[in-house]
Design a protein around this motif. Structure first.
Motif, PDB file in Angstrom:
ATOM      1  N   GLY A  46       0.799  -1.213   0.000  1.00  0.00           N
ATOM      2  CA  GLY A  46       0.000   0.000   0.000  1.00  0.00           C
ATOM      3  C   GLY A  46       0.833   1.265   0.000  1.00  0.00           C
ATOM      4  O   GLY A  46       0.293   2.365   0.053  1.00  0.00           O
ATOM      5  N   SER A  48       3.319   4.169  -1.685  1.00  0.00           N
ATOM      6  CA  SER A  48       3.142   4.899  -2.941  1.00  0.00           C
ATOM      7  C   SER A  48       3.616   4.072  -4.135  1.00  0.00           C
ATOM      8  O   SER A  48       2.911   3.921  -5.129  1.00  0.00           O
ATOM      9  CB  SER A  48       3.911   6.220  -2.878  1.00  0.00           C
ATOM     10  OG  SER A  48       3.837   6.900  -4.098  1.00  0.00           O
ATOM     11  N   THR A  51       1.486   0.724  -4.413  1.00  0.00           N
ATOM     12  CA  THR A  51       0.149   0.967  -4.965  1.00  0.00           C
ATOM     13  C   THR A  51       0.216   1.106  -6.474  1.00  0.00           C
ATOM     14  O   THR A  51      -0.599   0.534  -7.194  1.00  0.00           O
ATOM     15  CB  THR A  51      -0.478   2.218  -4.332  1.00  0.00           C
ATOM     16  OG1 THR A  51      -0.665   1.976  -2.933  1.00  0.00           O
ATOM     17  CG2 THR A  51      -1.813   2.560  -4.959  1.00  0.00           C
ATOM     18  N   LYS A  77     -11.733   0.978 -11.742  1.00  0.00           N
ATOM     19  CA  LYS A  77     -11.797   0.700 -10.304  1.00  0.00           C
ATOM     20  C   LYS A  77     -12.652  -0.525  -9.992  1.00  0.00           C
ATOM     21  O   LYS A  77     -12.253  -1.382  -9.205  1.00  0.00           O
ATOM     22  CB  LYS A  77     -12.329   1.921  -9.551  1.00  0.00           C
ATOM     23  CG  LYS A  77     -12.282   1.773  -8.053  1.00  0.00           C
ATOM     24  CD  LYS A  77     -12.649   3.066  -7.351  1.00  0.00           C
ATOM     25  CE  LYS A  77     -12.506   2.906  -5.848  1.00  0.00           C
ATOM     26  NZ  LYS A  77     -12.681   4.180  -5.145  1.00  0.00           N
ATOM     27  N   GLN A  81     -11.312  -3.986  -8.450  1.00  0.00           N
ATOM     28  CA  GLN A  81     -11.888  -4.524  -7.222  1.00  0.00           C
ATOM     29  C   GLN A  81     -12.220  -6.006  -7.383  1.00  0.00           C
ATOM     30  O   GLN A  81     -12.076  -6.786  -6.443  1.00  0.00           O
ATOM     31  CB  GLN A  81     -13.143  -3.739  -6.819  1.00  0.00           C
ATOM     32  CG  GLN A  81     -13.691  -4.128  -5.465  1.00  0.00           C
ATOM     33  CD  GLN A  81     -12.706  -3.843  -4.338  1.00  0.00           C
ATOM     34  OE1 GLN A  81     -12.192  -2.743  -4.209  1.00  0.00           O
ATOM     35  NE2 GLN A  81     -12.428  -4.848  -3.520  1.00  0.00           N
ATOM     36  N   ASN A  90      -3.508  -6.721  -4.367  1.00  0.00           N
ATOM     37  CA  ASN A  90      -3.651  -6.072  -3.071  1.00  0.00           C
ATOM     38  C   ASN A  90      -4.786  -5.044  -3.158  1.00  0.00           C
ATOM     39  O   ASN A  90      -5.030  -4.484  -4.226  1.00  0.00           O
ATOM     40  CB  ASN A  90      -2.332  -5.396  -2.701  1.00  0.00           C
ATOM     41  CG  ASN A  90      -2.375  -4.714  -1.355  1.00  0.00           C
ATOM     42  OD1 ASN A  90      -2.803  -3.566  -1.261  1.00  0.00           O
ATOM     43  ND2 ASN A  90      -1.938  -5.407  -0.325  1.00  0.00           N
ATOM     44  N   ARG A  91      -5.415  -4.770  -2.028  1.00  0.00           N
ATOM     45  CA  ARG A  91      -6.549  -3.831  -2.020  1.00  0.00           C
ATOM     46  C   ARG A  91      -6.172  -2.451  -2.531  1.00  0.00           C
ATOM     47  O   ARG A  91      -7.025  -1.687  -2.992  1.00  0.00           O
ATOM     48  CB  ARG A  91      -7.163  -3.745  -0.637  1.00  0.00           C
ATOM     49  CG  ARG A  91      -6.245  -3.279   0.443  1.00  0.00           C
ATOM     50  CD  ARG A  91      -6.928  -3.386   1.828  1.00  0.00           C
ATOM     51  NE  ARG A  91      -5.968  -3.230   2.886  1.00  0.00           N
ATOM     52  CZ  ARG A  91      -5.699  -2.073   3.474  1.00  0.00           C
ATOM     53  NH1 ARG A  91      -6.327  -0.985   3.102  1.00  0.00           N
ATOM     54  NH2 ARG A  91      -4.793  -2.015   4.429  1.00  0.00           N
ATOM     55  N   SER A  92      -4.887  -2.100  -2.483  1.00  0.00           N
ATOM     56  CA  SER A  92      -4.448  -0.794  -2.981  1.00  0.00           C
ATOM     57  C   SER A  92      -4.669  -0.635  -4.486  1.00  0.00           C
ATOM     58  O   SER A  92      -4.756   0.485  -4.979  1.00  0.00           O
ATOM     59  CB  SER A  92      -2.982  -0.550  -2.632  1.00  0.00           C
ATOM     60  OG  SER A  92      -2.136  -1.470  -3.286  1.00  0.00           O
ATOM     61  N   THR A  95      -7.837   1.387  -5.190  1.00  0.00           N
ATOM     62  CA  THR A  95      -7.989   2.627  -4.432  1.00  0.00           C
ATOM     63  C   THR A  95      -8.414   3.786  -5.318  1.00  0.00           C
ATOM     64  O   THR A  95      -9.238   4.604  -4.928  1.00  0.00           O
ATOM     65  CB  THR A  95      -6.651   2.990  -3.739  1.00  0.00           C
ATOM     66  OG1 THR A  95      -6.267   1.905  -2.910  1.00  0.00           O
ATOM     67  CG2 THR A  95      -6.774   4.244  -2.918  1.00  0.00           C
ATOM     68  N   TRP A  96      -7.880   3.858  -6.491  1.00  0.00           N
ATOM     69  CA  TRP A  96      -8.113   4.983  -7.395  1.00  0.00           C
ATOM     70  C   TRP A  96      -8.978   4.566  -8.581  1.00  0.00           C
ATOM     71  O   TRP A  96      -9.072   3.390  -8.907  1.00  0.00           O
ATOM     72  CB  TRP A  96      -6.779   5.528  -7.909  1.00  0.00           C
ATOM     73  CG  TRP A  96      -5.892   6.005  -6.813  1.00  0.00           C
ATOM     74  CD1 TRP A  96      -4.932   5.279  -6.154  1.00  0.00           C
ATOM     75  CD2 TRP A  96      -5.892   7.294  -6.216  1.00  0.00           C
ATOM     76  NE1 TRP A  96      -4.327   6.047  -5.201  1.00  0.00           N
ATOM     77  CE2 TRP A  96      -4.898   7.294  -5.208  1.00  0.00           C
ATOM     78  CE3 TRP A  96      -6.623   8.452  -6.425  1.00  0.00           C
ATOM     79  CZ2 TRP A  96      -4.623   8.406  -4.425  1.00  0.00           C
ATOM     80  CZ3 TRP A  96      -6.340   9.560  -5.647  1.00  0.00           C
ATOM     81  CH2 TRP A  96      -5.356   9.533  -4.661  1.00  0.00           C
TER      82      TRP A  96
END
Length: 133
Positions: A46, A48, A51, A77, A81, A90-92, A95-96
């Motif tokens: 997660g 910078s 991500t 996105k 997901q 990863n969940r990151s 994120t955007w």
């Protein structure tokens, strides 16, 4: 001479503490090292750098699943997901609303058609500019 001057400027920026370049380079290399030593669920991914790498990999997978026309603009996105929910990213990665890279964004959103368009957008002016030099 120009290359030597550029290298000198970069070296000076790196070694002068007030610029913060050395700190940024160190943080980035530390993040990269931690990323490659982590797993999908690790919070290290997660960061910078982590991500961005996760988003780029998600965009690549989305492109591979939809190579011709992509998933449509604005749907990165939700598709990222799906990869997160499947335990593949990863969940990151979700994120955007875009993968923070115009080429990967074009590939995921518009597939090969959009990738070709963005490449032409950059290459044609470069070719025209070079012809006039």
């Amino acid at each position: 001479a120009a290359v030597t001057a550029l290298l000198l400027i970069v070296a000076l920026a790196y070694f002068i503490p007030a610029t913060g370049v050395q700190k940024t380079v160190t943080r980035t290399t530390d993040n990269l090292s931690a990323y490659f030593q982590s797993n999908i669920t690790d919070g290290t991914r997660g960061s910078s750098v982590g991500t961005r790498l996760e988003m780029w990999q998600a965009a690549w997978q989305i492109y591979l699943d939809n190579p011709l026309l992509g998933v449509g603009w604005g749907h990165y996105k939700e598709n990222a997901q799906v990869l997160v929910d499947a335990g593949l990213r990863n969940r990151s990665a979700a994120t955007w609303g875009h993968p923070h890279n115009q080429f990967f964004a074009a590939m995921a959103g518009g597939g090969s058609v959009a990738l070709l368009a963005i490449l032409l957008l950059f290459l044609i002016p470069a070719k025209i500019g070079r012809a006039h030099v």
